[in-house]
Design a protein around this motif. Structure first.
Motif, PDB file in Angstrom:
ATOM      1  N   PHE A  31      33.257-100.355 -13.377  1.00 33.54           N
ATOM      2  CA  PHE A  31      33.366-101.574 -14.173  1.00 33.54           C
ATOM      3  C   PHE A  31      34.104-101.308 -15.481  1.00 33.54           C
ATOM      4  N   ILE A  32      34.701-102.371 -15.984  1.00 36.11           N
ATOM      5  CA  ILE A  32      35.435-102.331 -17.248  1.00 36.11           C
ATOM      6  C   ILE A  32      34.810-103.364 -18.169  1.00 36.11           C
ATOM      7  N   LEU A  33      34.446-102.943 -19.385  1.00 34.02           N
ATOM      8  CA  LEU A  33      33.836-103.819 -20.373  1.00 34.02           C
ATOM      9  C   LEU A  33      34.716-103.895 -21.615  1.00 34.02           C
ATOM     10  N   ARG A  39      31.570-107.996 -19.494  1.00 36.20           N
ATOM     11  CA  ARG A  39      32.229-107.581 -18.253  1.00 36.20           C
ATOM     12  C   ARG A  39      33.603-108.240 -18.103  1.00 36.20           C
ATOM     13  N   LEU A  40      34.611-107.410 -17.825  1.00 36.31           N
ATOM     14  CA  LEU A  40      35.940-107.903 -17.494  1.00 36.31           C
ATOM     15  C   LEU A  40      36.245-107.713 -16.013  1.00 36.31           C
ATOM     16  N   LEU A  41      35.731-106.627 -15.464  1.00 39.45           N
ATOM     17  CA  LEU A  41      35.900-106.332 -14.041  1.00 39.45           C
ATOM     18  C   LEU A  41      34.749-105.446 -13.599  1.00 39.45           C
ATOM     19  N   SER A  42      34.262-105.685 -12.386  1.00 36.53           N
ATOM     20  CA  SER A  42      33.240-104.796 -11.836  1.00 36.53           C
ATOM     21  C   SER A  42      33.281-104.831 -10.323  1.00 36.53           C
ATOM     22  N   TYR A  93      34.225 -97.363 -16.818  1.00 38.13           N
ATOM     23  CA  TYR A  93      33.073 -96.624 -16.305  1.00 38.13           C
ATOM     24  C   TYR A  93      33.195 -96.403 -14.797  1.00 38.13           C
ATOM     25  N   VAL A  94      32.843 -95.202 -14.367  1.00 33.19           N
ATOM     26  CA  VAL A  94      32.722 -94.877 -12.943  1.00 33.19           C
ATOM     27  C   VAL A  94      31.316 -94.327 -12.738  1.00 33.19           C
TER      28      VAL A  94
END
Length: 212
Positions: A31-33, A39-42, A93-94
């Motif tokens: 995910f990208i915050l 949240r922008l993408l998850s 994040y991974v």
């Protein structure tokens, strides 16, 4: 007198051993915050990990709170191994299991970051990311499929993404996900949904242009 193993204890031991066995399903989530933890993408690849949207967002908020001011690259939150990286107003994040190899997760993170750096022309920041979400989705899907790592070379990722433009079916799925994410947001929310209908229609139009 021969000692006997309790069936329940044997079952627990078997489960513990199984959890330590190597698995192709390395990545649990990506995910990208933004800099506020929104949240922008998850993408969650283990449906049993956090099955509901509420659980996912609570997890992401917990991860953000424990990492956004830290200088480390690895964190352990809620039994998960997490590697992360920040750039201006973005956090990447991974997520893997507690037993996962941090180097494998870091390879995925670096590949994601470097690939996005190429498609965003080194402008790895929130506004540029939102303007190129179709490319971002492509990059993620070329790196990971169902939790399995497909590619860790940014050059190969970019090449494959150029060869396989996002299909309208994929766009429709992403639209469905975004609408589901924003359907319960109150109009009084201080951070309104990032995606509106015009943005989604624009993504469809860009997809069609790529396919011509």
């Amino acid at each position: 007198m021969t000692a006997q193993t309790c069936p329940r204890q044997h079952q627990r031991t078997t489960m513990e051993i199984a959890s330590l066995e190597p698995s192709l399903y390395t990545v649990k989530a990506v995910f990208i915050l933004d800099s506020d933890g929104n949240r922008l993408l998850s993408k969650y690849y283990d449906t049993e990990l956090y099955p509901s949207m509420k659980e996912q967002k609570n997890f992401e908020k917990n991860v953000f709170n424990k990492t956004h001011k830290a200088d480390n690259e690895i964190a352990f939150v809620e039994g998960m191994t997490i590697v992360y990286k920040c750039s201006i107003d973005l956090f990447f994040y991974v997520v893997g299991s507690a037993q996962e190899n941090e180097l494998m997760l870091m390879a995925v993170l670096n590949c994601l970051f470097e690939s996005l750096g190429q498609i965003l022309r080194k402008n790895v920041e929130r506004r540029c990311l939102l303007d190129n979400m179709d490319g971002v989705f492509l990059v993620v899907d070329e790196i990971i499929d169902g939790g399995v790592i497909l590619e860790s070379d940014p050059q190969q990722v970019i090449q494959k993404a150029d060869e396989n433009p996002l299909s309208e079916q994929s766009v429709a799925q992403h639209i469905t996900d975004k609408l589901a994410m924003t359907s319960n947001v109150s109009p009084l929310t201080p951070h309104p949904p990032t995606w509106d209908i015009l943005s989604l229609l624009g993504l469809i139009q860009k997809t069609r242009m790529l396919q011509i």
